[in-house]
Every structure is written in C-alpha cells, then in structure tokens.
Design an enzyme around this catalytic site. Structure first.
Site, PDB file in Angstrom:
ATOM      1  N   GLU A 292       0.818  -1.217   0.000  1.00  0.00           N
ATOM      2  CA  GLU A 292       0.000   0.000   0.000  1.00  0.00           C
ATOM      3  C   GLU A 292       0.846   1.259   0.000  1.00  0.00           C
ATOM      4  O   GLU A 292       0.392   2.346  -0.346  1.00  0.00           O
ATOM      5  CB  GLU A 292      -0.947   0.011   1.214  1.00  0.00           C
ATOM      6  CG  GLU A 292      -0.327   0.367   2.560  1.00  0.00           C
ATOM      7  CD  GLU A 292       0.453  -0.782   3.181  1.00  0.00           C
ATOM      8  OE1 GLU A 292       1.089  -0.566   4.221  1.00  0.00           O
ATOM      9  OE2 GLU A 292       0.433  -1.890   2.617  1.00  0.00           O
ATOM     10  N   ASP A 334      17.167  20.088 -32.503  1.00  0.00           N
ATOM     11  CA  ASP A 334      17.582  21.029 -33.537  1.00  0.00           C
ATOM     12  C   ASP A 334      18.942  21.586 -33.136  1.00  0.00           C
ATOM     13  O   ASP A 334      19.449  21.301 -32.058  1.00  0.00           O
ATOM     14  CB  ASP A 334      16.547  22.149 -33.663  1.00  0.00           C
ATOM     15  CG  ASP A 334      16.689  22.906 -34.969  1.00  0.00           C
ATOM     16  OD1 ASP A 334      17.661  22.659 -35.705  1.00  0.00           O
ATOM     17  OD2 ASP A 334      15.826  23.759 -35.248  1.00  0.00           O
ATOM     18  N   ASN A 700       3.960  -3.735  10.225  1.00  0.00           N
ATOM     19  CA  ASN A 700       3.794  -3.087   8.924  1.00  0.00           C
ATOM     20  C   ASN A 700       3.961  -1.575   9.030  1.00  0.00           C
ATOM     21  O   ASN A 700       4.579  -0.935   8.172  1.00  0.00           O
ATOM     22  CB  ASN A 700       2.425  -3.436   8.357  1.00  0.00           C
ATOM     23  CG  ASN A 700       2.204  -2.860   6.969  1.00  0.00           C
ATOM     24  OD1 ASN A 700       2.961  -3.146   6.060  1.00  0.00           O
ATOM     25  ND2 ASN A 700       1.179  -2.036   6.821  1.00  0.00           N
TER      26      ASN A 700
END
Length: 858
Positions: A292, A334, A700
C-alpha cells in the site's frame, strides 16, 4: 479524429455586429479594469474548460480508508470489540490511522510541491487591463478581456477579432482540418454554418500559426466550444512503461497475498482455532503484505526528483516524464539554441557574382521589416544588422519612407519562404525571402553585374549552388532573396505568384557553437544517450557544426531522401543516420515515431510552433521557458535555461528516481514473498497464531515508516551510467531468489524459539516480531546498492530511519507499551541469538545479491 462541430449551435458572437458584441460584454477595445475583471472572475470562475477535480484534503484523507482490506479489518476488529476485546479494536484503529496519516501527508506534500513548479511555467496570455498590457495565466481571463496574439500563441478562450494582420490559425484540435485557416476581423460577418467557417472568431484550444491579432474574449471555461466537447477531446496520455510496470507489480503482489490469506485462514479453520482471531490475523496479514506504500513511494520519489531538478532550473510538468527521461537513449534536437548560442548574426550579403552587395541586403531588410507572420531569428538578425545593433553594419538602414506594404504570403514550413508585396511610387514589387535551393528553382532569371535581369541558365544555377555550398562549408547559414515586378493594380498576392522570380543573391548568417555544448554532448554519449540532429538547415552547415562539437556523424539523410522512404526502409536506416537535414515538422515527427517503433525511448528538444507535433510524438518532450505556447503546452519538461548540459542533469535525475523506486520494490517484494513462505509454514505446524493481528499491523507500520527515507537516498555513479528502464522480470526473479533466504532465517528463528528457549505463545510472537522487523528493515543496506554495503553510503535520513526502527523493534518489548501490543520481554539469551541471526541473514543476502546481479543484471 476530433469530433465534428457541424451540429454545434452558433454563438451570437459569431455573426453579430462587432459593436453589439462589445456592448453585450460591457467592454471596449481598451479592455477591462482590474476590479471589473476580478468581479467577473468570481462570477464565472476560472477559465478552464474542465475545472480541476482535485478533492479537498479531508475528502482525500477519508478516501484512503476506502481500501477494502482496511474496511474489512476495521469491521472484524469491531466484531472483536463487540465480544469484549475493546482494547484490540482501539489499537487496530490507531495503527491503521497512523498508517493512513503517514501516507496522506507525504503524498499531499509532494503533489503540492510539484503543482507549484508547474504553475511557474504555465502558459500565459497578453491581456489589456486598465489600459496597459499585462501577462496573466490563462485561467485568469474573463469575458470582456482584450487579448493580443501572435504566431505560436494558444488561443486562450473563444474570442471575436478586433484586429488581424495576415492571421492563420490551426484549428485541427476542433475540426480535424490539418491546414491553417485564415482569420479576418469583420464588423458584420456572415453567419457560418459551422465553427470552422467562422472567420471572425477564434476558439479556445486552437493555435496561431502566423500573423498577429487583437481579440475580445466572449466565452471562457466550460462555456467555450472546447469546453462543451472537452470530454471527447481531453484524452488521457497513454501510461508509460514505468506506470504499467508498477501497476502490474502491485496486482501480482495482491494476487499472491490473497492466495496466502485464504490458505492461512483455511488452515486455521481446519485446525479449529478461534474463527474471529483467525479472520483478523488473515486480514491483518493482507494489509501487511499488500504494497500500500508503493503509490506514495512512487509519487514522493518522483516529486523529490522534480524538486531537485527545479534547483537546476528544470521544471517537470508531468511526473511520468521523470521515468521517460531516465530511460531515454536517443535525444533528437535542432541545432539553434541547443548546440549553438542562438545569437545569429548577419555577416555577409552577396550578389549573384559572389561579391558583397547592397541590393540583396536592402531587399531582405524590406521583406523582414514588413513581414507580420512568423518572424524567425534570421529576420531578427537582418533587422538588428540594418539597425546597427551589432555595430558592424556595412551599410545604412534602407529608407522605407517611400515604401508601402500591400499584402503578404506568410512563412510556412512546407514552402520555407515568405513573400511581401510592396509599392514605391506606383511600382509594385514582390519580394521573396527563403531557402536558397527552393528560390533557385522558382527563378527564371538572376540579377546581373549591371543590374539587368539575365536568364538563369544551367551554368549560373551551378555557380549559385557552389556559392551556397561554400557558405555552408564555412559554417554559415544561407538565405536567398528574389523579386518579381507586378502590375500597378495588384493589391493581393498568393502562392501562385511565387514563380518566374529574379534571383538577387544570398545572405550569410553565423551562429557560433555553444561553449557548453561539446561537454554536454560528450556527457550524454558517456551516459548512453545518442544524439540525432533534426534540422531545417543544410548538410554542409550541420557537418561544420558537428565537427566543431566533436560530434561524430554516422550518416546524413535529407528531407528529400526521407520523403522517398517507406516506413520499413526508414526504420532500417535509422541506426546509420545521426543527422537529418532540410526536414519539415511532419518529417521530424515521422523520424521520432520510427525511433520509438524500433524500441528506443526518444526525447525531443524543440521550442517553435513547428515543433509541437514532434514534442507530442516523443516519449519525453523538452522545451524552454521562452518557447511558443504550443511548444510549452506539448512538452513534459521545461528548461528555464536553454542549455544541453541541464538535459544531462535531467537524465541522471530521472534514472536516480526510478532506481530509488526499484529499491523499495526489490526489498518489499522479496520480504513479502519470504513472509508468505514463513506464514504458510507457521500456519501448518504452530498450535497458535505466529503473530497477533495487532502485532502484524504494528510491524507493517514501523516498516512503512522506515521506508519513507528511500526518496532521499543516493545512487552510485555506475548505476547512472546507462539508461534505466522499469524491469519487472528482473524484480520477479529477485523476489523468487531472495525471498526464500528471508524465510530460511524465519524458520531458524522458529526453531530457536521453540526448541532452545521453549517459548510459549507470547514469547514466540514477540521473538518473531523482533526478528521479522529487523531483517526486513536492515536488508535495505544490502539491496539499495550493487556494491558492497560498506562501500556505499546511504542518505542519512534513510540510514537513521532504518537503524531507529530496528532499535525500536528490539527495545519495544522492554517498555511499558509492550503489554498493549501483546509483547513480552525475551530472555537475555535471545538478544545475542537475534543479533547473530540478523548478521548471518545480511551476509547471506549480500552473497545471494552479488550472485544474482552477476547472473541476471543487464
């Protein structure tokens, strides 16, 4: 194909008398005052065809709780609270809240910083306010404003023309018509049948190709034609390889996580463990294993890269461009302003005999002074030379008092010339200025030594061509001038008049190489970026410049040769060609698309109205802040300084951001895959849950917090030495190789806890919590670099967060907070065993990493 506007209801401003339009808007040709404009802006809102849909902060915050896994977890913990376990519900809610807050703050700050950068290079319009010209962002315009437009400008709203001079507009975005349409100011225009035929009106989203105009704004925002059909016109750019790769990785991990969760839940139910605890554990496991944090890591890492580039005066408009510029292996550009100083000077004016002459310069000055279309740097050099701006004009400025302009055929990139019809004492003269080879073919005579017009035979054609080639070999750009007397009654001209001309001579211009260009070209080459030059100039001039820049030329292709090649033949020739000369805007786009089709990631640098299509066609369009509106709008990266060296900086920064995101993915994927093995094994033989749901969520949260330092991390020079692509197959291989190494030490921890320490349920859960978090966090020092970890120094923020998180995992069971999370103090013997296991794991991970990158890295 853009939608047809044949059925669009005509706006009143299309056909009403001009005075009625101004009266209905309560304005005048002098424009509005600031107070009146502000009141109208409050009433009608910003001038945006589709107002931005960015959600308010509180809505965005609450939306993050809409993750199905989070909702189910909160619901399950609510059931747990209903059965009497209120503390578990409170802890789960707090941990989830902290995780969401961490994600929300980081991502919002990154987005706000990038949005502020974008606004610094937003397209602006010249508006008359309180009688003076002001430059304002397009979204500030209101009905009644008077705007001034010139070649290269985007039309900011639906407008009625007040004045127009040789005005040509590209309306392809609305009508699909590829050719420019002429617009005229008319007091009472004829009511058109469709929008494309409204010659007295300009429409939002179109662009000015040539000429100039003053117009009054009639409709803004959603009330414009563009706004009413913008749903079909505003197509979302296709996702980049990086975005696709990140999305595929997320879905892969999600599928593996769902499989593991169902497996663990099924095993626990079959073993008759408490169903509610099993459900909460499975859901907590899903939240812990789902990446997540990946969207936040991607956004913050790309945003930090954009902020670092902003310090180098490079503005990233679209974050996806960061990956593309890092993956870029071909840069098409260019010459003017990129490889040269863009300080073009007129150095010589030669007649047909090759001697310095006044007449070619006088005619060119006449053409440039009266030209009102797309004025080029060559025009500016002619006028500056004649006005003595360089202090070395060979003759005085021509006296134009007796001359009157009658008409003009503006410059376009297919014809490569501009024509003006002028009058002096009743005599009409067509003066044409343009590409020498084209004007020679259109000429039937040339100006002889005595001033007479003589037949232009093959011998003279050859001498003029030799003169042209000699100028090119000297590094000079050449422009030709030709004339044609016309009858006194002629007041208008068109392209058909550009024939049977009298060739008058050449003008030679010099644009010296940029001092920094040689080093920049060499740096890009060392970084694996090949440079291809796409120019409208000649082969001789381009070869001269490449020689001064030490830029090797593998092959040259002209626009004429390119026109004769099929798409397959062009793709086959591309590797042998580095210079494309005398190419049109459409041919530039064709070359870019062919490069992309052969597997290259292509960048294009351009700043003119003719570069918009090529900027769109490239993987990453690069322009400058002084570019035309259409070029800036099409580009993804804007340079505040027109310098090739900062492009090299952007390339390195793009590679750095992708590599930092890859670090998180490599670590997260290997850790998650290892945890899947470990969880599956634990579910089969343990009589209890290996971690409580709260411990899984806490693990976590702490892991996520430690990873927020990744966007700050440094990257080694050798990793930046070649283009960096999002490599999902490599990530999957790494996950499959290093993941089992993590599981091996998880199982070793299980053995130590059960058989050496005879751990009960709380001690087992505490021990694995500590070991799992320490190994997951500290392995970043191994994975973040292909070098040995002691030879590569991480950013202090990343190192500090990792060490603090690992220390917190070791000390948390000893604090008063331990019972809150179901942790217990481990016996003293566990700490040296834990330290030995972590060191052994890091050593084995380092060895596996080296073998892996030796085998699979490309």
């Amino acid at each position: 194909m853009p939608p047809s506007l044949e059925s669009a209801a005509p706006q009143p401003s299309w056909s009403l008398p001009l005075e009625a339009v101004l009266a209905s808007l309560s304005t005048s040709p002098a424009g509005l005052g600031n107070e009146a404009a502000e009141e109208r802006r409050r009433r009608w809102g910003p001038n945006q065809p589709v107002p931005p849909r960015r959600r308010r902060a509180w809505v965005d915050f609450l939306a993050r709780f809409a993750n199905p896994l989070v909702l189910i977890l909160l619901f399950a913990s609510g059931l747990s609270a209903a059965t009497g376990n209120t503390s578990s519900f409170i802890i789960v809610a707090i941990v989830v809240l902290l995780s969401v807050v961490l994600d929300f703050i980081q991502e919002r700050q990154a987005e706000a910083a990038v949005e502020a950068l974008r606004r610094t290079v937003a397209v602006r319009a010249r508006v008359l306010r309180d009688g003076a010209e002001a430059t304002l962002p397009l979204d500030q315009l209101v009905p009644g404003d008077v705007v001034r437009l010139s070649a290269g400008d985007l039309v900011p709203a639906d407008c009625r023309l007040l004045q127009a001079r040789d005005l040509f507009v590209n309306q392809a975005v609305l009508t699909g018509e590829a050719y420019p349409v002429e617009k005229r100011a008319e007091d009472t225009p004829t009511a058109p049948a469709m929008a494309g035929e409204a010659t007295a009106c300009l429409f939002m989203g179109t662009s000015v190709i040539a000429g100039s105009a003053t117009a009054v704004v009639c409709q803004t925002g959603a009330a414009t034609l563009f706004g009413r059909i913008s749903g079909s016109l505003r197509t979302v750019p296709p996702p980049t390889a990086f975005e696709i790769g990140v999305r595929r990785f997320g879905f892969l991990i999600l599928r593996l996580t769902i499989f593991l969760v169902l497996f663990v839940l099924t095993v626990n139910v079959l073993f008759h463990r408490p169903w509610l605890d099993s459900l909460m554990f499975a859901l907590a496991l899903a939240v812990g294993l789902t990446p997540e944090l990946l969207p936040m890591i991607v956004t913050v890492t790309l945003a930090r890269g954009a902020l670092r580039l902003a310090k180098r005066r490079v503005i990233v408009k679209r974050l996806a461009s960061m990956h593309n510029v890092g993956a870029m292996d071909v840069l098409c550009t260019d010459k003017t302003g990129t490889l040269t100083e863009a300080s073009i000077r007129l150095v010589r004016a030669l007649d047909c005999q090759g001697t310095e002459g006044r007449r070619p310069f006088d005619l060119a000055y006449l053409n440039s002074r009266f030209e009102t279309g797309l004025r080029s740097p060559l025009d500016e050099a002619i006028l500056a030379h004649g006005d003595g701006a360089h202090g070395d004009a060979p003759q005085a400025t021509p006296d134009l008092a007796a001359w009157r302009k009658c008409d003009e055929v503006p410059f376009d990139f297919e014809r490569r010339r501009v024509s003006v019809l002028v009058e002096n004492g009743g005599e009409k003269l067509l003066v044409v200025k343009g590409a020498p080879e084209d004007l020679r073919h259109l000429s039937g005579r040339y100006r002889g030594p005595g001033g007479d017009a003589l037949p232009l035979d093959d011998g003279m054609q050859a001498r003029l061509d030799a003169q042209f080639q000699d100028l090119g070999r000297e590094g000079c750009r050449a422009l030709a001038v030709a004339t044609k007397p016309l009858p006194p009654d002629r007041e208008h001209i068109d392209r058909a008049d550009e024939c049977d001309l009298v060739f008058e001579g050449h003008l030679a211009f010099l644009d010296p190489p940029k001092a920094s260009a040689t080093a920049a070209v060499a740096a890009l080459a060392r970084s694996g970026v090949a440079i291809k030059i796409l120019t409208g100039d000649t082969e001789a001039v381009t070869r001269h410049l490449c020689g001064e820049l030490d830029l090797p030329i593998r092959g040259v292709m002209t626009g004429e040769e390119l026109r004769s090649l099929s798409e397959d033949a062009l793709r086959a020739r591309l590797p042998q060609v580095t210079v494309f000369c005398r190419v049109t805007p459409q041919q530039k786009e064709r070359v870019l698309l062919a490069c992309r089709q052969t597997g290259h990631v292509v960048g294009f640098m351009g700043d003119g109205v003719n570069d918009a299509s090529a900027l769109h066609a490239a993987d990453v369009g690069i322009s400058v802040d002084s570019a035309t509106d259409v070029a800036k709008e099409a580009a993804g990266i804007i340079l505040l300084d027109q310098d090739l060296s900062v492009v090299h900086e952007a390339v390195l920064e793009g590679r750095r951001t992708v590599l930092n995101v890859t670090k998180y993915v490599l670590m997260g994927s290997s850790s998650n895959f290892g945890n899947m093995f470990s969880m599956a094994g634990a579910a089969l033989f343990l009589p209890f849950l290996p971690m409580t749901p709260v411990q899984v969520l806490l693990n976590n949260l702490l892991y996520d917090a430690s990873e927020t330092g990744i966007p700050f991390d440094t990257v080694e020079e050798e990793a930046l030495a070649r283009p960096v692509h999002w490599n999902l197959p490599l990530i999957l291989r790494f996950m499959l190789v290093l993941g089992p190494v993590s599981s091996l030490f998880d199982f070793l921890t299980f053995y130590v806890l059960l058989h050496l320490l005879h751990a009960d349920e709380p001690l087992f859960q505490t021990g694995w919590f500590m070991e799992s978090l320490a190994t997951q966090v500290l392995v970043i020092f191994i994975i973040r670099t292909p070098r040995a970890p002691w030879r590569s120094h991480p950013h202090p923020v990343l190192a500090g967060l990792a060490v603090v998180t690992a220390a917190l995992a070791a000390l948390l069971p000893l604090t008063p907070l331990a019972p809150v999370f179901g942790l217990v103090a481990p016996p003293p013997l566990f700490y040296p065993l834990l330290g030995a296991a972590v060191l052994a794991y890091l050593a084995l991970a380092e060895g596996v990493k080296r073998l892996f990158f030796r085998r699979f890295s490309t």
